[in-house]
Design a protein around this motif. Structure first.
Motif, mmCIF file in Angstrom:
data_model
loop_
_atom_site.group_PDB
_atom_site.id
_atom_site.type_symbol
_atom_site.label_atom_id
_atom_site.label_comp_id
_atom_site.label_asym_id
_atom_site.label_seq_id
_atom_site.Cartn_x
_atom_site.Cartn_y
_atom_site.Cartn_z
ATOM 1 N N GLY A 1 -6.362 -1.224 14.469
ATOM 2 C CA GLY A 1 -6.625 0.204 14.536
ATOM 3 C C GLY A 1 -5.647 0.966 13.650
ATOM 4 N N TYR A 2 -6.095 2.114 13.151
ATOM 5 C CA TYR A 2 -5.215 2.903 12.287
ATOM 6 C C TYR A 2 -5.514 4.392 12.390
ATOM 7 C CZ TYR A 2 -8.957 3.749 8.898
ATOM 8 O OH TYR A 2 -10.111 4.171 8.300
ATOM 9 N N GLU A 3 -4.522 5.181 11.993
ATOM 10 C CA GLU A 3 -4.662 6.613 11.739
ATOM 11 C C GLU A 3 -4.205 6.834 10.307
ATOM 12 O OE1 GLU A 3 -1.946 8.494 14.398
ATOM 13 O OE2 GLU A 3 -3.139 8.043 16.179
ATOM 14 N N PHE A 4 -4.939 7.664 9.561
ATOM 15 C CA PHE A 4 -4.550 7.962 8.186
ATOM 16 C C PHE A 4 -4.067 9.397 8.116
ATOM 17 C CE2 PHE A 4 -5.015 8.927 3.695
ATOM 18 C CZ PHE A 4 -4.467 7.790 3.116
ATOM 19 N N TRP A 5 -2.882 9.563 7.537
ATOM 20 C CA TRP A 5 -2.243 10.869 7.415
ATOM 21 C C TRP A 5 -2.041 11.180 5.935
ATOM 22 C CZ3 TRP A 5 -0.755 13.806 11.744
ATOM 23 C CH2 TRP A 5 -0.996 13.186 12.971
ATOM 24 N N LEU A 6 -2.354 12.420 5.557
ATOM 25 C CA LEU A 6 -2.245 12.865 4.170
ATOM 26 C C LEU A 6 -1.410 14.141 4.146
ATOM 27 C CD1 LEU A 6 -3.264 12.162 1.315
ATOM 28 C CD2 LEU A 6 -5.268 13.572 1.788
ATOM 29 N N ASP B 1 3.210 11.362 -7.035
ATOM 30 C CA ASP B 1 4.336 11.470 -6.112
ATOM 31 C C ASP B 1 4.246 12.702 -5.223
ATOM 32 O OD1 ASP B 1 5.395 9.141 -7.130
ATOM 33 O OD2 ASP B 1 6.785 10.144 -8.499
ATOM 34 N N SER B 2 3.518 13.708 -5.641
ATOM 35 C CA SER B 2 3.397 14.950 -4.864
ATOM 36 C C SER B 2 2.528 14.776 -3.616
ATOM 37 C CB SER B 2 2.811 16.063 -5.743
ATOM 38 O OG SER B 2 1.522 15.685 -6.210
ATOM 39 N N ILE B 3 1.804 13.675 -3.539
ATOM 40 C CA ILE B 3 0.935 13.409 -2.386
ATOM 41 C C ILE B 3 1.598 12.355 -1.504
ATOM 42 C CG2 ILE B 3 -1.298 12.499 -1.639
ATOM 43 C CD1 ILE B 3 -2.494 13.690 -4.172
ATOM 44 N N GLN B 4 1.757 12.699 -0.235
ATOM 45 C CA GLN B 4 2.311 11.763 0.729
ATOM 46 C C GLN B 4 1.165 11.223 1.575
ATOM 47 O OE1 GLN B 4 5.068 14.138 2.905
ATOM 48 N NE2 GLN B 4 6.480 14.360 1.195
ATOM 49 N N PHE B 5 1.173 9.925 1.799
ATOM 50 C CA PHE B 5 0.125 9.324 2.629
ATOM 51 C C PHE B 5 0.723 8.219 3.476
ATOM 52 C CE2 PHE B 5 0.361 6.916 -1.223
ATOM 53 C CZ PHE B 5 0.150 5.597 -0.857
ATOM 54 N N PHE C 1 0.840 -1.195 0.000
ATOM 55 C CA PHE C 1 0.000 0.000 0.000
ATOM 56 C C PHE C 1 0.881 1.252 0.000
ATOM 57 C CE2 PHE C 1 -2.448 3.154 2.482
ATOM 58 C CZ PHE C 1 -3.696 3.122 1.879
ATOM 59 N N HIS C 2 1.831 1.307 0.934
ATOM 60 C CA HIS C 2 2.679 2.493 1.052
ATOM 61 C C HIS C 2 3.674 2.628 -0.099
ATOM 62 C CE1 HIS C 2 1.422 2.234 5.413
ATOM 63 N NE2 HIS C 2 0.957 3.393 4.983
ATOM 64 N N LYS C 3 4.081 1.507 -0.672
ATOM 65 C CA LYS C 3 4.984 1.545 -1.825
ATOM 66 C C LYS C 3 4.216 1.742 -3.128
ATOM 67 C CE LYS C 3 8.652 -1.274 0.149
ATOM 68 N NZ LYS C 3 9.313 -2.599 0.137
ATOM 69 N N GLN C 4 2.888 1.775 -3.036
ATOM 70 C CA GLN C 4 2.006 1.878 -4.200
ATOM 71 C C GLN C 4 2.279 0.736 -5.182
ATOM 72 O OE1 GLN C 4 2.910 6.394 -4.384
ATOM 73 N NE2 GLN C 4 0.974 6.118 -5.480
ATOM 74 N N ASP C 5 2.432 -0.455 -4.627
ATOM 75 C CA ASP C 5 2.769 -1.637 -5.402
ATOM 76 C C ASP C 5 1.639 -2.662 -5.284
ATOM 77 O OD1 ASP C 5 3.816 -4.064 -6.363
ATOM 78 O OD2 ASP C 5 5.852 -3.542 -5.727
#
Length: 154
Positions: free
Chosen positions: A111-116, A86-90, A38-42
């Motif tokens: 549980g999670y927190e989502f950061w943008l 790439d300009s958006i960090q999440f 998910f974080h690697k966008q893979d």
């Protein structure tokens, strides 16, 4: 004779506990791998831990306070994650774990927190249902909640 039986039962129980711990660790590793992709966008990494015909759902409250519930195709998740510029960090920070395993079925309540772009967006729970297909845990169902109430509380 009683001592031998007692030792046998003791070692059997240790073996069962170790097996449960191994399964719980394997289930957690599946979730961590999913979010690594998910974080690697893979999407290939994500697909590696997802079963066929996975069900993906979400629930929460809309701006009017009404419950919303929707089902999405997993392919939509893959394409939206891969398509983030790439300009958006999440980041989806995993904050808590509860894992239950019974034979070939498992649940991970995470549980999670989502950061943008470095700003808090929302929090909730991811509930992963998994099946162990001949030694490989695969996600077969994922539902999450989303909201801002009760987030970031100490």
């Amino acid at each position: 004779m009683k001592i031998i039986i007692s030792f046998s039962l003791f070692f059997l129980s240790l073996t069962l506990v170790q097996s449960e711990n191994d399964d719980e660790a394997a289930v957690q590793k599946v979730v961590e791998t999913f979010f690594d992709g998910f974080h690697k966008q893979d999407s290939i990494i994500m697909k590696g831990v997802v079963g066929d015909n996975v069900l993906l759902q979400t629930t929460g409250r809309n701006k009017e306070g009404k419950t919303m519930f929707r089902t999405e195709k997993i392919e939509k998740l893959y394409s939206s994650i891969v398509g983030i510029p790439d300009s958006i960090q999440f980041q989806e920070k995993l904050t808590s774990w509860s894992i239950q395993v019974d034979r070939t079925m498992a649940n991970a309540w995470v549980g999670y927190e989502f950061w943008l772009n470095g700003e808090f967006s929302h929090c909730g729970i991811n509930s992963f249902q998994m099946v162990n297909f001949d030694g490989d845990w695969k996600i077969i169902y994922l539902i999450d909640t989303r909201g801002k109430a009760g987030c970031l509380e100490d």
